[in-house]
Structure formats: structure tokens, C-alpha cells
Design a protein around this motif. Structure first.
Motif, PDB file in Angstrom:
ATOM      1  N   GLY A  97     -14.848  -0.330   5.811  1.00  0.00           N
ATOM      2  CA  GLY A  97     -14.616  -1.752   5.988  1.00  0.00           C
ATOM      3  C   GLY A  97     -13.207  -2.199   5.632  1.00  0.00           C
ATOM      4  O   GLY A  97     -12.363  -1.416   5.218  1.00  0.00           O
ATOM      5  N   GLN A  98     -12.999  -3.506   5.805  1.00  0.00           N
ATOM      6  CA  GLN A  98     -11.685  -4.094   5.551  1.00  0.00           C
ATOM      7  C   GLN A  98     -11.309  -3.959   4.084  1.00  0.00           C
ATOM      8  O   GLN A  98     -12.160  -3.963   3.205  1.00  0.00           O
ATOM      9  CB  GLN A  98     -11.711  -5.580   5.912  1.00  0.00           C
ATOM     10  N   ASP A  99     -10.023  -3.869   3.850  1.00  0.00           N
ATOM     11  CA  ASP A  99      -9.449  -3.786   2.508  1.00  0.00           C
ATOM     12  C   ASP A  99      -9.780  -2.493   1.771  1.00  0.00           C
ATOM     13  O   ASP A  99      -9.476  -2.363   0.595  1.00  0.00           O
ATOM     14  CB  ASP A  99      -9.852  -4.989   1.648  1.00  0.00           C
ATOM     15  N   ALA A 100     -10.419  -1.536   2.448  1.00  0.00           N
ATOM     16  CA  ALA A 100     -10.663  -0.232   1.830  1.00  0.00           C
ATOM     17  C   ALA A 100      -9.389   0.590   1.922  1.00  0.00           C
ATOM     18  O   ALA A 100      -8.522   0.339   2.762  1.00  0.00           O
ATOM     19  CB  ALA A 100     -11.802   0.485   2.540  1.00  0.00           C
ATOM     20  N   ARG A 101      -9.281   1.580   1.038  1.00  0.00           N
ATOM     21  CA  ARG A 101      -8.159   2.496   1.136  1.00  0.00           C
ATOM     22  C   ARG A 101      -8.630   3.887   0.734  1.00  0.00           C
ATOM     23  O   ARG A 101      -9.558   4.036  -0.043  1.00  0.00           O
ATOM     24  CB  ARG A 101      -6.978   2.024   0.305  1.00  0.00           C
ATOM     25  N   ILE A 102      -7.957   4.870   1.293  1.00  0.00           N
ATOM     26  CA  ILE A 102      -8.255   6.268   1.011  1.00  0.00           C
ATOM     27  C   ILE A 102      -7.065   6.840   0.251  1.00  0.00           C
ATOM     28  O   ILE A 102      -5.930   6.738   0.703  1.00  0.00           O
ATOM     29  CB  ILE A 102      -8.482   7.075   2.319  1.00  0.00           C
ATOM     30  N   GLU A 103      -7.334   7.442  -0.878  1.00  0.00           N
ATOM     31  CA  GLU A 103      -6.298   8.062  -1.689  1.00  0.00           C
ATOM     32  C   GLU A 103      -6.482   9.579  -1.616  1.00  0.00           C
ATOM     33  O   GLU A 103      -7.539  10.099  -1.955  1.00  0.00           O
ATOM     34  CB  GLU A 103      -6.435   7.581  -3.134  1.00  0.00           C
ATOM     35  N   VAL A 104      -5.467  10.273  -1.128  1.00  0.00           N
ATOM     36  CA  VAL A 104      -5.479  11.729  -1.069  1.00  0.00           C
ATOM     37  C   VAL A 104      -4.585  12.206  -2.201  1.00  0.00           C
ATOM     38  O   VAL A 104      -3.391  11.932  -2.218  1.00  0.00           O
ATOM     39  CB  VAL A 104      -4.998  12.235   0.304  1.00  0.00           C
ATOM     40  N   ARG A 105      -5.188  12.930  -3.179  1.00  0.00           N
ATOM     41  CA  ARG A 105      -4.491  13.280  -4.408  1.00  0.00           C
ATOM     42  C   ARG A 105      -4.270  14.784  -4.532  1.00  0.00           C
ATOM     43  O   ARG A 105      -5.133  15.566  -4.146  1.00  0.00           O
ATOM     44  CB  ARG A 105      -5.315  12.854  -5.636  1.00  0.00           C
ATOM     45  N   THR A 106      -3.131  15.137  -5.076  1.00  0.00           N
ATOM     46  CA  THR A 106      -2.870  16.485  -5.544  1.00  0.00           C
ATOM     47  C   THR A 106      -2.599  16.336  -7.036  1.00  0.00           C
ATOM     48  O   THR A 106      -2.462  15.203  -7.523  1.00  0.00           O
ATOM     49  CB  THR A 106      -1.654  17.135  -4.846  1.00  0.00           C
ATOM     50  N   PRO A 107      -2.487  17.427  -7.787  1.00  0.00           N
ATOM     51  CA  PRO A 107      -2.175  17.265  -9.203  1.00  0.00           C
ATOM     52  C   PRO A 107      -0.809  16.612  -9.456  1.00  0.00           C
ATOM     53  O   PRO A 107      -0.552  16.116 -10.537  1.00  0.00           O
ATOM     54  CB  PRO A 107      -2.176  18.709  -9.733  1.00  0.00           C
ATOM     55  N   HIS A 108       0.062  16.583  -8.424  1.00  0.00           N
ATOM     56  CA  HIS A 108       1.424  16.077  -8.625  1.00  0.00           C
ATOM     57  C   HIS A 108       1.694  14.745  -7.945  1.00  0.00           C
ATOM     58  O   HIS A 108       2.471  13.943  -8.452  1.00  0.00           O
ATOM     59  CB  HIS A 108       2.435  17.112  -8.140  1.00  0.00           C
ATOM     60  N   ILE A 109       1.096  14.513  -6.793  1.00  0.00           N
ATOM     61  CA  ILE A 109       1.349  13.261  -6.066  1.00  0.00           C
ATOM     62  C   ILE A 109       0.063  12.769  -5.410  1.00  0.00           C
ATOM     63  O   ILE A 109      -0.891  13.525  -5.245  1.00  0.00           O
ATOM     64  CB  ILE A 109       2.443  13.423  -4.978  1.00  0.00           C
ATOM     65  N   ALA A 110       0.061  11.509  -5.039  1.00  0.00           N
ATOM     66  CA  ALA A 110      -1.052  10.918  -4.301  1.00  0.00           C
ATOM     67  C   ALA A 110      -0.479  10.069  -3.178  1.00  0.00           C
ATOM     68  O   ALA A 110       0.566   9.438  -3.344  1.00  0.00           O
ATOM     69  CB  ALA A 110      -1.918  10.069  -5.218  1.00  0.00           C
ATOM     70  N   LYS A 111      -1.162  10.094  -2.048  1.00  0.00           N
ATOM     71  CA  LYS A 111      -0.767   9.251  -0.924  1.00  0.00           C
ATOM     72  C   LYS A 111      -1.967   8.395  -0.542  1.00  0.00           C
ATOM     73  O   LYS A 111      -3.098   8.874  -0.501  1.00  0.00           O
ATOM     74  CB  LYS A 111      -0.303  10.091   0.263  1.00  0.00           C
ATOM     75  N   VAL A 112      -1.707   7.123  -0.271  1.00  0.00           N
ATOM     76  CA  VAL A 112      -2.764   6.174   0.055  1.00  0.00           C
ATOM     77  C   VAL A 112      -2.671   5.806   1.524  1.00  0.00           C
ATOM     78  O   VAL A 112      -1.571   5.548   2.038  1.00  0.00           O
ATOM     79  CB  VAL A 112      -2.660   4.916  -0.831  1.00  0.00           C
ATOM     80  N   ARG A 113      -3.808   5.780   2.180  1.00  0.00           N
ATOM     81  CA  ARG A 113      -3.875   5.400   3.594  1.00  0.00           C
ATOM     82  C   ARG A 113      -4.958   4.346   3.776  1.00  0.00           C
ATOM     83  O   ARG A 113      -5.964   4.326   3.056  1.00  0.00           O
ATOM     84  CB  ARG A 113      -4.226   6.607   4.487  1.00  0.00           C
ATOM     85  N   VAL A 114      -4.756   3.486   4.772  1.00  0.00           N
ATOM     86  CA  VAL A 114      -5.786   2.542   5.184  1.00  0.00           C
ATOM     87  C   VAL A 114      -6.565   3.231   6.299  1.00  0.00           C
ATOM     88  O   VAL A 114      -5.964   3.652   7.302  1.00  0.00           O
ATOM     89  CB  VAL A 114      -5.164   1.220   5.682  1.00  0.00           C
ATOM     90  N   PRO A 115      -7.882   3.391   6.146  1.00  0.00           N
ATOM     91  CA  PRO A 115      -8.630   4.084   7.189  1.00  0.00           C
ATOM     92  C   PRO A 115      -8.703   3.251   8.460  1.00  0.00           C
ATOM     93  O   PRO A 115      -8.625   2.025   8.425  1.00  0.00           O
ATOM     94  CB  PRO A 115     -10.016   4.272   6.568  1.00  0.00           C
ATOM     95  N   SER A 116      -8.845   3.946   9.589  1.00  0.00           N
ATOM     96  CA  SER A 116      -8.992   3.247  10.865  1.00  0.00           C
ATOM     97  C   SER A 116     -10.337   2.518  10.881  1.00  0.00           C
ATOM     98  O   SER A 116     -11.162   2.698   9.979  1.00  0.00           O
ATOM     99  CB  SER A 116      -8.940   4.254  12.018  1.00  0.00           C
ATOM    100  N   GLY A 117     -10.574   1.738  11.899  1.00  0.00           N
ATOM    101  CA  GLY A 117     -11.833   1.014  12.039  1.00  0.00           C
ATOM    102  C   GLY A 117     -13.044   1.928  12.062  1.00  0.00           C
ATOM    103  O   GLY A 117     -14.142   1.529  11.693  1.00  0.00           O
TER     104      GLY A 117
END
Length: 152
Positions: A97-117
Motif C-alpha cells: 500500500g501507499q506510504d510503505a517502504r522496503i529496506e534492503v539491508r547489508t551489515p554495512h549499508i541499507a537502501k530504501v525503495r518505494v515498492p511499485s503498486g
């Protein structure tokens, strides 16, 4: 186990020696990787329909595909290492849904993405090794996968 390691472990257990700084630093680093208040998603077997692209076993999912489930969500995660970098693609079902986010983490960095519909997400350029995916949804606790070891 070598005798000297056993003796060192016994001394540490008895409180005679301080915990080595490297062990303490590693413990603090691991503690930082947790997701407070999160819900762990457990692994789920993945099968593909006949005729779909799969690994050498009939009905088996592609080698880098893993599925996790918790709190009404299914998180599919596919990992690949290309040109020395980790690529992670996946889908959260149902779409978070709206305003959700996906965080892909490694032990050193994390990247955040907004999932598609439809709940799809992708991240490239991560260092190969350990990776975990967290789905953040407003009004719900975060749902996270266990750590996956992705190697070439």
C-alpha cells in the motif's frame, strides 16, 4: 577445538579474563542489525508451476529465490551477484500500500525503495554477502526476513 581455545573459553566463562575487544565490538555490531518491534518472517517453500523456468529439479524455484511469510505478508526475495555486486529483486504480497517502504539491508549499508503498486522492488550495487529485507508499513510493525548469504 584446540586446547588453548578451550582453556581461553573456560577462563572467560569463569570471569577470570575480560572479553576481548574484538568480541565485544562484533556483539555491538550484531545488536545494531536487529529490527526493534519487528516481526520475523519465516522461510516458506517455493515451487513453480510445470513448464516455468526453474533449477535442475522439476518444480523447484530458481536457485536465488527465497520466500518468507509473516503478519499476513509474503516476501519473495531473489538475489544475484553480477560484476562483483549484489542485486536484490522481490515482491511483497499483498502489495503493502501507499506510504510503505522496503529496506534492503547489508551489515554495512541499507537502501530504501518505494515498492511499485504491485509490491515489486529492486536494489543493485550492494556488496556481496549477507542481506535482509524489511517491509515498513504505516500502522503495522515492520516485517523482516532472516539474513540471506548471497555469493557468486
Amino acid at each position: 577445538m584446540r586446547e588453548e581455545y578451550l582453556l581461553a573459553a573456560l577462563r572467560m566463562g569463569a570471569g577470570a579474563d575480560p572479553v576481548p575487544e574484538g568480541v565485544s565490538a562484533s556483539a555491538r555490531a550484531v545488536f545494531g542489525l536487529r529490527v526493534p518491534g519487528g516481526v520475523p518472517a519465516g522461510p516458506v517453500d517455493v515451487s513453480v508451476p510445470p513448464g516455468a523456468r526453474s533449477s535442475s529439479e522439476a518444480g523447484a524455484a530458481p536457485a536465488g529465490l527465497r520466500r518468507f511469510s509473516a503478519d499476513g505478508l509474503v516476501i519473495d526475495v531473489e538475489t544475484t551477484v553480477a560484476d562483483g555486486h549484489l542485486e536484490v529483486a522481490g515482491q511483497v504480497s499483498p502489495a503493502p500500500g501507499q506510504d510503505a517502504r522496503i529496506e534492503v539491508r547489508t551489515p554495512h549499508i541499507a537502501k530504501v525503495r518505494v515498492p511499485s503498486g504491485s509490491g515489486h522492488f529492486a536494489v543493485a550495487g550492494l556488496p556481496p554477502g549477507w542481506v535482509s529485507v524489511v517491509c515498513h508499513r504505516p500502522g503495522h510493525p515492520p516485517v523482516f526476513t532472516r539474513w540471506i548469504h548471497a555469493r557468486p
